[in-house]
Design a protein around this motif. Structure first.
Motif, PDB file in Angstrom:
ATOM      1  N   GLY A  93       9.188  41.401  28.625  1.00  0.00           N
ATOM      2  CA  GLY A  93       8.707  41.791  27.314  1.00  0.00           C
ATOM      3  C   GLY A  93       7.890  43.062  27.295  1.00  0.00           C
ATOM      4  O   GLY A  93       7.957  43.890  28.214  1.00  0.00           O
ATOM      5  N   GLU A 150      16.779  44.814  20.289  1.00  0.00           N
ATOM      6  CA  GLU A 150      17.118  43.709  19.354  1.00  0.00           C
ATOM      7  C   GLU A 150      17.829  44.191  18.088  1.00  0.00           C
ATOM      8  O   GLU A 150      18.803  43.588  17.660  1.00  0.00           O
ATOM      9  N   ILE A 191      16.633  29.281  24.972  1.00  0.00           N
ATOM     10  CA  ILE A 191      16.395  30.255  23.910  1.00  0.00           C
ATOM     11  C   ILE A 191      17.350  30.014  22.741  1.00  0.00           C
ATOM     12  O   ILE A 191      17.085  30.415  21.631  1.00  0.00           O
ATOM     13  N   TYR A 192      18.479  29.322  23.010  1.00  0.00           N
ATOM     14  CA  TYR A 192      19.394  28.897  21.928  1.00  0.00           C
ATOM     15  C   TYR A 192      19.994  27.565  22.344  1.00  0.00           C
ATOM     16  O   TYR A 192      19.900  27.175  23.528  1.00  0.00           O
ATOM     17  N   PRO A 245      26.196  37.289  21.495  1.00  0.00           N
ATOM     18  CA  PRO A 245      26.133  36.744  20.137  1.00  0.00           C
ATOM     19  C   PRO A 245      24.800  36.053  19.880  1.00  0.00           C
ATOM     20  O   PRO A 245      24.261  35.395  20.780  1.00  0.00           O
ATOM     21  N   PHE A 246      24.266  36.188  18.672  1.00  0.00           N
ATOM     22  CA  PHE A 246      23.132  35.367  18.263  1.00  0.00           C
ATOM     23  C   PHE A 246      23.620  33.926  18.182  1.00  0.00           C
ATOM     24  O   PHE A 246      24.709  33.657  17.669  1.00  0.00           O
ATOM     25  N   LEU A 247      22.840  33.001  18.732  1.00  0.00           N
ATOM     26  CA  LEU A 247      23.186  31.579  18.649  1.00  0.00           C
ATOM     27  C   LEU A 247      21.964  30.835  18.123  1.00  0.00           C
ATOM     28  O   LEU A 247      20.858  31.027  18.637  1.00  0.00           O
ATOM     29  N   TYR A 283      14.226  33.937  15.997  1.00  0.00           N
ATOM     30  CA  TYR A 283      15.500  33.442  16.529  1.00  0.00           C
ATOM     31  C   TYR A 283      15.351  32.650  17.827  1.00  0.00           C
ATOM     32  O   TYR A 283      16.269  31.954  18.239  1.00  0.00           O
ATOM     33  N   MET A 320      21.347  41.597  19.730  1.00  0.00           N
ATOM     34  CA  MET A 320      22.164  40.421  19.447  1.00  0.00           C
ATOM     35  C   MET A 320      23.241  40.804  18.439  1.00  0.00           C
ATOM     36  O   MET A 320      22.994  41.620  17.546  1.00  0.00           O
ATOM     37  N   GLN A 356      12.847  36.928  34.536  1.00  0.00           N
ATOM     38  CA  GLN A 356      12.761  36.955  33.078  1.00  0.00           C
ATOM     39  C   GLN A 356      11.800  35.879  32.590  1.00  0.00           C
ATOM     40  O   GLN A 356      11.638  34.846  33.241  1.00  0.00           O
ATOM     41  N   GLY A 357      11.193  36.127  31.442  1.00  0.00           N
ATOM     42  CA  GLY A 357      10.310  35.101  30.896  1.00  0.00           C
ATOM     43  C   GLY A 357       9.775  35.452  29.536  1.00  0.00           C
ATOM     44  O   GLY A 357       9.998  36.554  29.026  1.00  0.00           O
ATOM     45  N   ARG A 383       8.156  48.441  20.266  1.00  0.00           N
ATOM     46  CA  ARG A 383       9.255  48.066  21.160  1.00  0.00           C
ATOM     47  C   ARG A 383       9.956  49.332  21.683  1.00  0.00           C
ATOM     48  O   ARG A 383      10.215  49.463  22.878  1.00  0.00           O
ATOM     49  N   ARG A 418      15.542  44.465  25.494  1.00  0.00           N
ATOM     50  CA  ARG A 418      16.465  44.753  24.394  1.00  0.00           C
ATOM     51  C   ARG A 418      15.705  45.271  23.183  1.00  0.00           C
ATOM     52  O   ARG A 418      14.622  44.756  22.883  1.00  0.00           O
TER      53      ARG A 418
END
Ligand code: SAH
Length: 345
Positions: free
Chosen positions: A132, A155, A301-302, A224-226, A61, A194, A99-100, A175, A153
């Motif tokens: 991560g 996920e 990322i989206y 939301p997933f985008l 994603y 998401m 973040q990365g 995870r 997350r």
């Protein structure tokens, strides 16, 4: 008041599937009442610094997956990261979120030094990492260097669903192990998922809620997933504002003391009102972007992520939006309140 503290997976799934029958205004009002008894009407801000978009992973994603050869890669230097914090501090941020992607260039040694430098320069600030999956010893090392919080997350709580969103080298079990390790070490831990990711079912969302209930994280990030055009999910449908708000409200009722961001993805789907609507559904955190303007368009990322607005302007706008709905942005670390009240009673 809706009491679903002891709901089973099936009951949650039915609730989500049949949510059209639920009076949304009433649900959001309950979520707000719970949020106000935990945190009043304060809105906490976190300065998001996107330190690298190099990534060794190939999440289906994500726009910065390693398989996206069109992505222009960048890394911030430790000096750039510190100057983002300095700018953020002046604007009133007391939490910095690094973040990365999963980028080996940022060795444990280098990250430890960056965390120590930030904590030395800004001792009244919290440092959150969102970098991560790492080994226990690495997480411990950053914690000992002063990192306060970690966002990872889950996920999706369903292992099969997880395998449809990630390449086979990545494992759901690992995870979750990471999240448990973070908690064991003592981080204020954030997880999340998401909404509307490909193949997601109402049962999956029910499992997400049950996992949150079990993990009791201090923070929960959902958005939301985008779709991103250069990923295998380019042509998948995105998540909706409606379902995201519904899930936010359920999470607020399930975890009264959680720190819940009204996410950037929600603001992307509804630029005019997304942030306010998230707060009105029970969220209490917003994470404005503090990354240098020249790298923002690279941390995609989206598609359609807002990269243009200067942090200072964004903050003016955000303060106005929060004021309009009876809330106020505060200058505070905004730690999790859980347990505090009992100690004071
Ligand atoms: N590499 C870090 C940070 C990932 S970016 C990590 O693994 O934690 C932060 C979050 O953005 C991810 O956890 C994911 O839930 C979300 N995200 C990634 N791609 C997205 C997309 N296309 N739409 C919506 N959210 C996305």
């Amino acid at each position: 008041m809706l009491d679903f503290t002891n709901f089973t997976k099936r009951e949650f799934a039915d609730l989500i599937r049949n949510r059209a029958e639920i009076d949304r205004e009433e649900l959001y009002a309950e979520a707000r009442a719970v949020r106000e008894s935990s945190y009043g009407t304060d809105v906490y801000i976190r300065g998001l610094i996107e330190i690298t978009n190099y990534c060794k992973n190939d999440c289906l994603y994500c726009g910065i997956r390693k398989g996206n050869l069109d992505a222009m890669r960048y890394r911030l230097t430790p000096e750039q990261i510190l100057s983002c914090c300095e700018h953020g501090y002046e604007l009133g941020f007391r939490t910095f979120v690094l973040q990365g992607g999963e980028d080996y260039f940022f060795s444990d040694e280098l990250l430890e030094k960056i965390v120590r430098d930030i904590k030395r320069c800004f001792p009244d600030c919290a440092v959150t990492l969102s970098l991560g999956e790492k080994e226990y010893d690495s997480y411990l090392r950053f914690f000992e260097a002063g990192a306060d919080r970690y966002l990872l997350r889950h996920e999706t709580a369903n292992p099969l669903h997880y395998s449809l969103l990630h390449p086979k080298e990545m494992s759901h079990a690992h995870r979750l192990e990471c999240i448990r390790n973070l908690k064991r070490i003592g981080y204020q831990t954030g997880t999340g998922f998401m909404v509307g990711s490909p193949y997601q079912t109402a049962e999956n969302l029910a499992e997400d809620l049950l996992l949150l209930k079990e993990l009791q994280p201090e923070m929960v990030g959902i958005g939301p997933f985008l779709p991103h055009h250069a990923t295998p999910f380019a042509h998948e449908a995105g998540g909706t504002v409606e379902l995201t708000l519904f899930m936010l409200a359920l999470i607020r009722l399930l975890l009264p003391f959680s720190l819940l961001p009204s996410t950037t993805a929600l603001g992307t789907l509804d630029p005019a009102r997304g942030r306010q609507r998230g707060i009105l559904a029970g969220a209490n955190v917003v994470m404005p972007n503090l990354s240098p303007s020249d790298v923002r368009s690279k941390y995609m990322i989206y598609d359609n992520k807002n990269t243009a607005t200067e942090t200072a302007d964004y903050l003016v706008q955000l303060k106005r939006e929060m004021h309009e709905i009876g809330y106020q942005v505060v200058t505070s670390r905004g730690d999790c309140n859980r347990g505090r009240r009992m100690m004071n009673d």
